[in-house]
Design an enzyme around this catalytic site. Sequence first.
Site, mmCIF file in Angstrom:
data_model
loop_
_atom_site.group_PDB
_atom_site.id
_atom_site.type_symbol
_atom_site.label_atom_id
_atom_site.label_comp_id
_atom_site.label_asym_id
_atom_site.label_seq_id
_atom_site.Cartn_x
_atom_site.Cartn_y
_atom_site.Cartn_z
ATOM 1 N N LYS A 38 2.244 -6.063 4.221
ATOM 2 C CA LYS A 38 2.659 -4.999 3.299
ATOM 3 C C LYS A 38 1.635 -3.854 3.328
ATOM 4 C CE LYS A 38 0.351 -7.374 -0.543
ATOM 5 N NZ LYS A 38 0.549 -8.382 -1.592
ATOM 6 N N ARG A 136 4.362 -11.262 -13.216
ATOM 7 C CA ARG A 136 4.762 -10.072 -12.468
ATOM 8 C C ARG A 136 6.257 -10.236 -12.209
ATOM 9 N NH1 ARG A 136 1.180 -8.452 -7.207
ATOM 10 N NH2 ARG A 136 2.375 -10.148 -6.255
ATOM 11 N N HIS A 168 3.298 -17.098 -7.025
ATOM 12 C CA HIS A 168 2.050 -16.407 -6.679
ATOM 13 C C HIS A 168 1.020 -16.707 -7.762
ATOM 14 C CE1 HIS A 168 -0.255 -13.564 -4.390
ATOM 15 N NE2 HIS A 168 -0.275 -12.628 -5.311
ATOM 16 N N ARG A 224 0.453 -18.036 3.058
ATOM 17 C CA ARG A 224 0.875 -16.633 2.942
ATOM 18 C C ARG A 224 -0.334 -15.703 2.808
ATOM 19 N NH1 ARG A 224 4.035 -17.341 -1.931
ATOM 20 N NH2 ARG A 224 2.456 -16.116 -2.968
ATOM 21 N N TYR A 270 -19.975 20.185 -4.582
ATOM 22 C CA TYR A 270 -19.354 20.582 -5.847
ATOM 23 C C TYR A 270 -20.110 20.028 -7.053
ATOM 24 C CZ TYR A 270 -14.994 21.889 -3.432
ATOM 25 O OH TYR A 270 -14.043 22.473 -2.637
ATOM 26 N N CYS A 318 -16.051 15.446 -1.079
ATOM 27 C CA CYS A 318 -14.998 16.461 -1.170
ATOM 28 C C CYS A 318 -13.693 15.887 -0.606
ATOM 29 C CB CYS A 318 -15.381 17.707 -0.388
ATOM 30 S SG CYS A 318 -17.026 18.351 -0.753
ATOM 31 N N ASP A 320 -12.104 16.696 2.161
ATOM 32 C CA ASP A 320 -12.108 16.521 3.616
ATOM 33 C C ASP A 320 -13.496 16.361 4.211
ATOM 34 O OD1 ASP A 320 -9.264 17.249 3.536
ATOM 35 O OD2 ASP A 320 -10.053 19.242 3.088
HETATM 36 C C1 LIG Z 1 -0.226 -9.500 -1.379
HETATM 37 C C2 LIG Z 1 0.366 -10.845 -1.516
HETATM 38 C C3 LIG Z 1 -0.118 -11.933 -0.771
HETATM 39 C C4 LIG Z 1 -1.376 -11.847 0.070
HETATM 40 O O1 LIG Z 1 -2.500 -11.864 -0.772
HETATM 41 P P1 LIG Z 1 -4.000 -11.910 -0.201
HETATM 42 O O2 LIG Z 1 -4.834 -12.050 -1.398
HETATM 43 O O3 LIG Z 1 -4.196 -10.602 0.493
HETATM 44 O O4 LIG Z 1 -4.066 -13.042 0.738
HETATM 45 C C5 LIG Z 1 0.579 -13.116 -0.836
HETATM 46 N N1 LIG Z 1 1.670 -13.247 -1.630
HETATM 47 C C6 LIG Z 1 2.145 -12.242 -2.385
HETATM 48 C C7 LIG Z 1 3.329 -12.469 -3.253
HETATM 49 C C8 LIG Z 1 1.500 -11.008 -2.365
HETATM 50 O O5 LIG Z 1 1.962 -10.016 -3.132
#
Ligand SMILES: *Cc1c(COP(=O)(O)O)cnc(C)c1O
Length: 376
Positions: A38, A136, A168, A224, A270, A318, A320
Amino acid sequence: MNQQTMRTWTEVRLDHLEHNYRVLRACAPQSKFLGVVKANAYGHGAVAVATKLQALGADYLAVACLNEAIELRGAGITMPILILGATPAEFASQVVEHGLTQAVFTPELAHALSQAAVAQGKKAKIHVKLDTGMSRLGILAHDPAQAAREVEELCALPGLEAEGIFTHFANADGDEGYTMEQFTRFLDTLNLLEHTYGRTFQLRHCAASAAVLNFPCTHLDMVRPGIALYGYLPDPSCQGLDAEELWPVMTLKTRVAAVRELPADTPVSYGCTQKMGAEGGRVAVLPVGYADGLHRVLSGQGTVLVNGKPRPILGRVCMDMCMVALQPEDQVQVGDEVELFGLHQRVEDMAQLAGTIPYELLCAVSPRVPRLYQGA
Ligand SMILES: *Cc1c(COP(=O)(O)O)cnc(C)c1O
């Protein structure tokens, strides 16, 4: 554009990605492997990373949203891709058309996918998402019997292939008790699904990087990981691997745009927040700023490696550009390479100074920064 004309770029070591992949597979030898790509593969470039993972034989990929998945399909990625986030019901037909797997946690999305699948004469693959305590997305699983009922209702719709179920963890790098509470809710729900409805899933998964490393009992059918693939522990406290066993994949580099000799007490950048010392001295001007991903909060705080030596950022970052203070002995020329983070300066250190985590600094490397792939 070649490397000589680039102002700021990243070098992405696909051989390091391969190393991390092998290390993580060895941590979970019994489980399938889903690579999380992602957010443009945490800034590394989703197409290049996905192509590599596909070639390495990973089992699954995950993205945040439909557009990320379609980008990968457009680039010739044929392996299974799970969309972790919510897809609006009106896009269900695209999920099915592109042969994607959708995380499902509402009846609306389940029905939309079911209808799209029936209309196209195909199956819509889904992974049911349970909220066991992250609060979530997901079907709330605080009451496993209730959750099992809701899950079964979704899975029984025509046209759906309920291939997976997942959850998760909220604190797998900090709190074993809470993680096990979440894991127990997950397993209790699975048990009820099996014993009450005869519903089983081919792919049960819940371990992101932290749980891959800390809690082998949670590996189940598939792991995952995201951040660990890119070379970083999710938290320094993680067990199972030492930080050096994972190799950073991305190095963010720039090159010196100018070397300036400035008089004593001259303010720099700045806001005139910092100034030269009583002797004056030299600063290097770097063509990298917060629009490239160098967080402005690092103003006057971070260091960068100029010809391998740590030199402090002087004054505000800054949009850039930024300035760094040189030492009298530094032999620095226009065009010399500078490392912001990566192989020789760990992103954890910069993240700590910026009050954030490596994830955010990696994702922050902006689209205008070219990615150069090495070790393919
Ligand atoms: C981002 C995410 C992961 C990966 O998490 P890491 O901490 O980067 O290993 C796995 N499962 C879900 C649902 C996530 O949103």
